[in-house]
Design an enzyme around this catalytic site. Structure first.
Site, short mmCIF file in Angstrom:
data_model
loop_
_atom_site.label_atom_id
_atom_site.label_comp_id
_atom_site.label_asym_id
_atom_site.label_seq_id
_atom_site.Cartn_x
_atom_site.Cartn_y
_atom_site.Cartn_z
CB SER A 25 15.18 12.93 -53.45
OG SER A 25 15.22 12.02 -54.54
CB ALA A 72 11.48 9.69 -49.15
CG ASP A 73 17.65 11.62 -47.22
OD1 ASP A 73 17.65 10.82 -46.26
OD2 ASP A 73 18.31 12.67 -47.23
CB THR A 74 13.86 15.61 -46.13
OG1 THR A 74 12.70 14.98 -46.68
CG2 THR A 74 13.63 17.11 -46.06
CE LYS A 104 17.57 7.28 -46.38
NZ LYS A 104 16.91 8.41 -45.71
#
Length: 196
Positions: free
Chosen positions: A114, A77-79, A54
């Site tokens: 992250s 960011a990613d969850t 991203k």
């Protein structure tokens, strides 16, 4: 209003809210990154790859649309939610959300967020893992929660900051990472890139 300091490669209202809470001025950049887990990846590798993808997609998009090379960093960011080594992302429909919430019911799981900050020259990624415990959920609670509309755009089909918070009996780690952006780690990385 102050000058823009960075770009946010995310459409998440929660990430926008949390970045604002940190006091940064930012512009959103819309990126299209395929979220597809590779069989050889661990959950940690997967979520870190997504945040990097991203951020780097944001850097490429800005460089393609601006006349000068973008010097401002891009944050991606990613969850994901992980239970029994199973990755739970956003639900496709009610049945998917029901399956996820039943998996989480009465148990501990992990939320992995992250964050990547990147420019043309460099990038930095940090992973924050938080342990979360759920109370036992009834089918009626799950159905009522789905009807609220809250779980539909959330990893693991719940939001800690909303109605989903009433399912949580305990948390070890970062509350804000469960929301989608760990404040301390994000702030340190952004300050590092902005030389603050």
């Amino acid at each position: 209003m102050s000058a823009v300091q960075l770009y946010l490669a995310s459409g998440s209202p929660r990430r926008q809210e949390l970045l604002t809470q940190l006091g940064y001025q930012f512009e959103r950049v819309v990126v299209d990154v395929e979220e597809c887990h590779q069989p050889s990846e661990t959950a940690e590798q997967y979520v870190q790859r997504l945040s990097r993808d991203k951020a780097t997609a944001g850097v490429k998009k800005i460089n393609a649309t601006k006349t000068a090379v973008a010097t401002m960093p891009v944050l991606g960011a990613d969850t994901i939610v992980v239970v029994d080594e199973t990755i739970l992302e956003k639900p496709k429909d009610f049945n998917d959300a029901q399956r996820m919430l039943n998996l989480l019911s009465g148990r501990q799981h992990q939320v992995m967020t992250s964050v990547t900050v990147a420019t043309v020259e460099r990038e930095e990624t940090q992973l924050v893992v938080t342990d979360v415990w759920f109370k036992t959920l009834s089918e009626k609670e799950i159905e009522k929660y789905w009807q609220s509309g809250e779980p539909q755009d959330k990893a693991g089909s719940y939001g800690i900051q909303g109605l989903g918070g009433k399912f949580i009996t305990r948390i070890e780690g970062s509350y804000y990472a469960v929301m989608g952006l760990p404040l301390v780690e994000t702030d340190v990385m952004v300050q590092n890139f902005l030389n603050l």
